[in-house]
Design an enzyme around this catalytic site. Structure first.
Site, mmCIF file in Angstrom:
data_model
loop_
_atom_site.group_PDB
_atom_site.id
_atom_site.type_symbol
_atom_site.label_atom_id
_atom_site.label_comp_id
_atom_site.label_asym_id
_atom_site.label_seq_id
_atom_site.Cartn_x
_atom_site.Cartn_y
_atom_site.Cartn_z
ATOM 1 N N LYS A 188 0.839 -1.207 0.000
ATOM 2 C CA LYS A 188 0.000 0.000 0.000
ATOM 3 C C LYS A 188 0.866 1.246 0.000
ATOM 4 C CE LYS A 188 -1.967 3.010 2.513
ATOM 5 N NZ LYS A 188 -1.999 4.139 1.581
ATOM 6 N N GLU A 267 9.064 1.100 11.177
ATOM 7 C CA GLU A 267 10.107 2.115 10.964
ATOM 8 C C GLU A 267 9.395 3.452 11.088
ATOM 9 O OE1 GLU A 267 13.190 1.498 10.687
ATOM 10 O OE2 GLU A 267 13.359 -0.555 9.959
ATOM 11 N N CYS A 301 13.109 10.537 7.588
ATOM 12 C CA CYS A 301 12.958 10.107 8.984
ATOM 13 C C CYS A 301 14.236 10.365 9.767
ATOM 14 C CB CYS A 301 12.588 8.633 9.026
ATOM 15 S SG CYS A 301 13.743 7.590 8.123
ATOM 16 N N GLU A 402 8.462 15.918 15.530
ATOM 17 C CA GLU A 402 9.002 15.779 14.180
ATOM 18 C C GLU A 402 8.256 16.728 13.242
ATOM 19 O OE1 GLU A 402 8.038 12.146 12.054
ATOM 20 O OE2 GLU A 402 10.108 11.991 11.379
HETATM 21 P P1 NAP Z 1 1.736 8.150 7.947
HETATM 22 O O1 NAP Z 1 0.680 9.178 7.918
HETATM 23 O O2 NAP Z 1 1.921 7.361 9.180
HETATM 24 O O3 NAP Z 1 1.420 7.206 6.686
HETATM 25 C C1 NAP Z 1 2.260 6.130 6.332
HETATM 26 C C2 NAP Z 1 1.441 5.105 5.564
HETATM 27 O O4 NAP Z 1 0.476 4.534 6.445
HETATM 28 C C3 NAP Z 1 0.656 5.710 4.392
HETATM 29 O O5 NAP Z 1 0.606 4.778 3.344
HETATM 30 C C4 NAP Z 1 -0.721 5.906 5.007
HETATM 31 O O6 NAP Z 1 -1.726 5.959 4.028
HETATM 32 C C5 NAP Z 1 -0.827 4.673 5.875
HETATM 33 N N1 NAP Z 1 -1.803 4.753 6.978
HETATM 34 C C6 NAP Z 1 -2.294 5.866 7.575
HETATM 35 N N2 NAP Z 1 -3.182 5.508 8.548
HETATM 36 C C7 NAP Z 1 -3.231 4.156 8.549
HETATM 37 C C8 NAP Z 1 -3.964 3.193 9.332
HETATM 38 N N3 NAP Z 1 -4.818 3.543 10.292
HETATM 39 N N4 NAP Z 1 -3.770 1.878 9.079
HETATM 40 C C9 NAP Z 1 -2.896 1.482 8.112
HETATM 41 N N5 NAP Z 1 -2.190 2.356 7.331
HETATM 42 C C10 NAP Z 1 -2.357 3.675 7.557
HETATM 43 O O7 NAP Z 1 3.155 8.768 7.610
HETATM 44 P P2 NAP Z 1 3.517 9.799 6.450
HETATM 45 O O8 NAP Z 1 3.091 11.152 6.880
HETATM 46 O O9 NAP Z 1 3.043 9.268 5.148
HETATM 47 O O10 NAP Z 1 5.122 9.674 6.440
HETATM 48 C C11 NAP Z 1 5.944 10.411 7.254
HETATM 49 C C12 NAP Z 1 6.380 9.628 8.472
HETATM 50 O O11 NAP Z 1 7.073 8.454 8.070
HETATM 51 C C13 NAP Z 1 7.364 10.408 9.304
HETATM 52 O O12 NAP Z 1 7.021 10.279 10.658
HETATM 53 C C14 NAP Z 1 8.687 9.743 9.022
HETATM 54 O O13 NAP Z 1 9.655 9.896 10.037
HETATM 55 C C15 NAP Z 1 8.274 8.340 8.843
HETATM 56 N N6 NAP Z 1 9.312 7.590 8.114
HETATM 57 C C16 NAP Z 1 10.089 6.696 8.807
HETATM 58 C C17 NAP Z 1 11.111 6.010 8.176
HETATM 59 C C18 NAP Z 1 11.977 5.021 8.920
HETATM 60 O O14 NAP Z 1 12.627 4.202 8.260
HETATM 61 N N7 NAP Z 1 12.030 5.055 10.243
HETATM 62 C C19 NAP Z 1 11.350 6.219 6.809
HETATM 63 C C20 NAP Z 1 10.546 7.127 6.133
HETATM 64 C C21 NAP Z 1 9.528 7.813 6.803
HETATM 65 P P3 NAP Z 1 -2.201 7.346 3.330
HETATM 66 O O15 NAP Z 1 -1.101 8.322 3.486
HETATM 67 O O16 NAP Z 1 -2.443 6.985 1.925
HETATM 68 O O17 NAP Z 1 -3.427 7.740 4.041
#
Ligand code: NAP
Length: 507
Positions: A188, A267, A301, A402
């Protein structure tokens, strides 16, 4: 500041009709609502897609489970699975220019970066193929008249949920080890950046077809996370979820996984400290600090978004840093000299701007940036200037939360204990950078900070052969490394009796 006019993003003609999604190897319209994906440099619509609905997830999971159990896949020897991974790597290389352009158009990232991410994705498939082919199923020390060994088996169906910041490389990091482990995958992508994941889906499906393997091994299911991501996590046929994204979402997923007693790797977010000791090579540290936080426009991240500088060096270092940050070239990802590209989406740019407003309310000094750049070339894009803040206590929300944008907050420290205390006063524990010529001090600090990765006199360097993951609220589990694909398998112990002597209850 020189900014080239944005060139028309060379989006490759989609090989499937653009509104199609990949359900168990078949391209079709999703059952969900149509949604747009846009180019953040211009605001123009790149494609109108259809989202998956829960019926698509149900069908994808059902057919994935069947494909995963198909002996044509499940019994395939490791070196044949490795062939699939090599074929996918070759296909990525063959389409490298298109994939980089597509990712730049969809995420806004600079082409220099997306080209590197494409190469990294191909490298991930090749490395994982090599790890798979050379992994041994070891005999374990025996404590009786039997030979003991561990074998590893596929989990079955893996759910892979990714954020928008590095879709192709992020997809490869999950897809390669999951396939290497012998599984089927429901992928996804984030709603803001689905295009490159769908393009990867096309390449993988072609490779599966060419090798005569079940195409239902991969589905790419765009759609809202709270609906489609949630359906994947809760599906009873999904035996593991690998998630990259925000900490709050990760926590929600962990609750759902606990209900099923399902393994989950997370992650998550970070607020990583970058430390400059008084004896640092200042030139190196300046470049490293800027690259560490402002590359990818801070949407990383592991962005080194909290800067700690030894008090003796603080004013001098900050003055030089701010002068250099002001000279960074802000522009579209397609311009060859761009250093800070637009953010992924206007909504996200507004959230970054709101954090800087909060920092002002908290009493921060805005040393540079703190606004969107002015000028007609920026008017339609999701731009934000690289920003340096100081004057805040480490407990301020701006220092703790963050922001995921081009915002650096600087703080002085007095001595090593003060530094470690401040660096560790965070819910996160993803990464840390240390700039010093004193290798003993670097060793001590590296061992005392809460961080899954510590860079010493370098930053934001990655190797697929080195395990990666977070401590504290930054995650659970480790990806990459020789053992990476084992986390997509189940371990089973075998005891082979070697004695003719009867067991105690024999007559
Ligand atoms: P996010 O809002 O948590 O979304 C990540 C993914 O999860 C998206 O595909 C999102 O779908 C999906 N999602 C949202 N709610 C969900 C639920 N209830 N159940 C299942 N899936 C769900 O994060 P983001 O804003 O896209 O990305 C930024 C974050 O990612 C930052 O906090 C960053 O630090 C973190 N990150 C961490 C790493 C690492 O390796 N530690 C690497 C890269 C990024 P939709 O967006 O399509 O709604």
């Amino acid at each position: 500041m020189t900014v080239e006019q944005p060139v028309q993003a060379p989006v490759p003609a989609p090989e499937s009709t653009p509104d199609r999604i990949l359900v168990a190897g078949e391209w079709r319209r999703g059952g969900g609502d149509p949604f747009e994906t846009t180019d953040p440099a211009t605001g123009r619509t790149l494609a109108v897609l259809t989202a998956a609905d829960t019926a698509d997830v149900d069908e994808a999971a059902r057919r994935a489970a069947r494909a995963a159990a198909d002996p044509a896949w499940r019994a395939l020897p490791a070196h044949h699975r490795a062939r699939l991974l090599h074929r996918i790597a070759d296909a990525i290389d063959a389409r490298a220019a298109d994939l980089a352009a597509l990712q730049t158009a969809d995420t806004g990232k600079a082409l220099t970066e997306t080209r590197a991410l494409v190469a990294s994705a191909a490298g991930t498939f090749r490395y994982t193929a090599a790890a798979l082919e050379t992994a041994e199923e070891a005999l374990t020390p025996s404590r009786g008249p039997y030979v003991t060994m561990s074998v590893y088996e596929p989990i079955g169906v893996v759910g892979a949920i990714n954020p928008w910041n590095s879709p192709l490389a992020g997809d490869a990091q999950k897809l390669a080890p999951a396939l290497a482990g012998g599984n089927a995958v429901l992928l996804k992508p984030a709603e803001w950046t689905p295009l490159v994941s769908l393009a990867l889906g096309r390449l993988v499906t072609t490779a599966l077809t060419e090798l005569g393997l079940p195409t239902a091994l991969l589905s790419v299911l765009p759609g809202r996370g709270s609906l489609i991501g949630d359906a994947i996590v809760r599906d009873p046929r999904v035996g593991k979820v690998t998630f990259t994204g925000g900490t709050a979402t990760g926590r929600t997923l962990a609750h759902a996984a606990a209900e099923k007693l399902m393994p989950l790797s997370l992650e998550l977010g970070g607020k990583s400290p970058t430390v400059v000791l008084a004896d640092a090579d200042v030139e190196q540290a300046l470049a490293g600090v800027m690259f560490g936080v402002f590359s990818s426009s801070g949407q990383s991240c592991i962005a080194g978004s909290r800067l700690f500088v030894a008090r003796a060096l603080y004013d001098e270092f900050l003055a030089e840093l701010v002068a250099r940050v002001k000279a960074l070239r802000v522009g579209p990802g397609t311009a060859s000299d761009t250093q800070v590209a637009p953010l992924v989406h206007h909504e996200h740019r507004d959230s970054v701007a709101a954090y800087v407003d909060l920092a002002r309310e908290e009493g921060a000094r805005v040393l540079c940036g703190g606004a969107a750049p002015q000028g007609p070339e920026y008017a339609a894009g999701a731009y934000y200037l690289p920003t340096v803040l100081d004057g805040l206590p480490n407990s301020a929300r701006t220092c703790q939360e963050e922001i995921f944008g081009p915002v650096l907050v600087a703080l002085p420290f007095d001595d090593e204990d003060d530094l470690v205390r401040q660096a560790n006063a965070s819910v996160y524990g993803l990464a840390c950078g240390i700039w010093t010529r004193d290798h003993r001090a670097a060793w001590r600090i590296a061992r005392r900070v809460d961080a899954g990765t510590v860079w010493i006199n370098t930053y934001k360097q990655f190797s697929i052969s080195t395990p990666f993951g977070g401590m504290k609220d930054s995650g659970l589990g480790r990806e990459k490394g020789p053992a990476g694909f084992r986390s997509y398998q189940r371990q089973k112990s075998l005891y082979w009796g070697t004695s003719h002597a009867p067991l105690p209850w024999a007559h």
